[in-house]
Scaffold this active site. Sequence first.
Site, PDB file in Angstrom:
ATOM      1  N   GLN A  98      -4.448  -5.384   7.066  1.00 54.95           N
ATOM      2  CA  GLN A  98      -5.430  -6.299   6.478  1.00 54.95           C
ATOM      3  C   GLN A  98      -5.364  -7.692   7.101  1.00 54.95           C
ATOM      4  OE1 GLN A  98      -7.733  -5.424   4.285  1.00 54.95           O
ATOM      5  NE2 GLN A  98      -6.997  -3.455   3.544  1.00 54.95           N
ATOM      6  N   ASP A 101       3.131  -4.378   7.929  1.00 57.28           N
ATOM      7  CA  ASP A 101       1.884  -3.628   7.798  1.00 57.28           C
ATOM      8  C   ASP A 101       0.768  -4.667   7.908  1.00 57.28           C
ATOM      9  OD1 ASP A 101      -0.400  -2.362   7.032  1.00 57.28           O
ATOM     10  OD2 ASP A 101       0.311  -1.734   5.055  1.00 57.28           O
ATOM     11  N   HIS A 118       0.873  -1.174   0.000  1.00 56.62           N
ATOM     12  CA  HIS A 118       0.000   0.000   0.000  1.00 56.62           C
ATOM     13  C   HIS A 118       0.916   1.232   0.000  1.00 56.62           C
ATOM     14  CE1 HIS A 118      -2.796   2.942   1.839  1.00 56.62           C
ATOM     15  NE2 HIS A 118      -3.781   2.120   1.554  1.00 56.62           N
ATOM     16  N   CYS A 124      -4.759   2.420  -3.596  1.00 64.45           N
ATOM     17  CA  CYS A 124      -3.539   2.926  -2.963  1.00 64.45           C
ATOM     18  C   CYS A 124      -2.374   1.953  -3.150  1.00 64.45           C
ATOM     19  CB  CYS A 124      -3.727   3.225  -1.479  1.00 64.45           C
ATOM     20  SG  CYS A 124      -4.991   4.457  -1.158  1.00 64.45           S
ATOM     21  N   LYS A 128     -10.630  -0.599  10.087  1.00 63.10           N
ATOM     22  CA  LYS A 128     -10.796  -1.815   9.269  1.00 63.10           C
ATOM     23  C   LYS A 128     -11.164  -3.022  10.129  1.00 63.10           C
ATOM     24  CE  LYS A 128      -7.288  -0.456   5.831  1.00 63.10           C
ATOM     25  NZ  LYS A 128      -8.083   0.211   4.803  1.00 63.10           N
TER      26      LYS A 128
END
Lengths: 420, 145
Positions: A214, A211, A134, A378, A237
């Site tokens: 997700q 990261d 991202h 993104c 999220k």
Amino acid sequence: MTDSVFDVERIRKDFPILSRELPGGRPLVYLDSGNSSQKPAHVINTMRDHLEQHYSNVGRALHVLGSESTEAYEGARDAVAAFIGAPGRDEVVFTKNASEALNLVAYAFGNPVGTDERFRLGPGDEIVISEMEHHSNIVPWQLLAQRTGATLRWFPVTDEGRLDLSGLDELVTERTKIVSIVHQSNVLGTVNPVADVLARARRVGALMMLDASQSVPHRPVDVAALGVDFVAFTGHKMVGPSGIGVLWGRRELLEAMPPFLGGGEMIEAVWMDHSTFAPVPHKFEAGTPPIVEAIGLGAAVEYLTGVGMEQIRRHEHDLTVYGLEALAEVPGMRIIGPATAEERGGTLSFTIPGIHPHDVGQILDDRFGIAVRVGHHCARPLHLRFGIPATTRASFYLYNTTDEIDALVRGLHHVQKVFG
Amino acid sequence: MIAESLYQELILEHYKHPQGRGLREPYDAEVHHVNPTCGDEVTMRVKLGDGGKVQDVSYDGQGCSISQAAASVLHELATGTTVEDSLAVVDEFTRLMQGRGQVEPDEDVLGDAVAFAGVAKYPARVKCALLAWMAYKDAVVRSSS
């Protein structure tokens, strides 16, 4: 609740927005949770209750409200720490979002204020990311490379949408100071083999960041078991509010890092010409934090824990298997990402020949009330790698159903009719 | 339903069968405009002739049906007319697109471009429709200077 059968219809009742109607009487089919998730009543009510009954600033007010607010805010830190298996609650830093968490770590490198060798960065040193990141895990490192003269390098992505580890030993070397990659791709759904990369990073003495924006919402994530140094994720999220994110870092590293933003709350003492800083995590939480948002995130992890992260992972795995098969029926369908559900989350990005994703998304929304995301999500470099300007992305969460996937497939057939 | 008012037959026709597409010589100015939010892009060339005539408008690009059909319609409307008249159409088209669906379009000025009236109700898509038209305005200014 965790030992009961996963009942998606009961879950759906926890999310008030899922029963609303869109203009024209269309039901809402929300397949955009990878972008931002919906909120259960527990989160909404906890935030409202705090604003109505307990709100005040945290950490500095001596009155009843100040103490109740501080207790709730710090309670949320405890809840988040437990949720991700953090060895210590002080390793959980509240940020505005995952982007801020990534920037915070990037800013610690090559910063003259810091003295720790591991964060020293200059010409000849290297930062390693991947082609599937991202923008929030690309741009902060680009800026860091520009500030310091260090070199930015990246893992390529295979045609199947997996991290290409064939050049691992040439890419991650003694020159590497940090490897920062995505845990689960927001476009491909790919879950990356963290252990393989980490083993190499450890061998060469590099730090490693994930990261996890997700992954933390969708599967059990235990930061201690992962063994990495830093993990970033965001509240909105994972059925929590926007405006709150988390940086988890190993305590010893957080202590060695210079502060990021300066201001109130992050200090120990201030003179006109210099300051000393508060212990972690407060060293990284300058100014009045997003109090109610943090408390909302605490409620979100309570809710997710109640449902059971393993149950959620299994439900989404089932949806992914179903979705991959159902979408394959659409003529010309090209899935960008792994074709099977192994080591893959419920994020299905695709293209349909001759029809631009913006047109796909518009008709799905207007005609069927199906919310998907269209564009490059993104992750422009990843789209360039696959030679496409944009994709349509359907992303699933605990409240989605196979009926909704069927609706998506019907919608796509209609889109093809309009443009046929 | 609503989508049908956005995706007018005329827009779909222009998308499937774009008019005047492809970059041509000669030209006085070439511009490249992008819409960073969605990645739509258009390259546009303008060739002006004697007496303020627009001799040719040629273009290439990629993007959604709205952005690409808008370029095709623009080509039809502007080519062979005068700079002055074509800019009057651009102004009216811009007014319509930015009118949030509240503006009554002047069909006499707009011609086929009136098919885009429905787009004005979709703020996220207005930029798609305007992309080629803004590029044309830019190219004309550069051609004349």
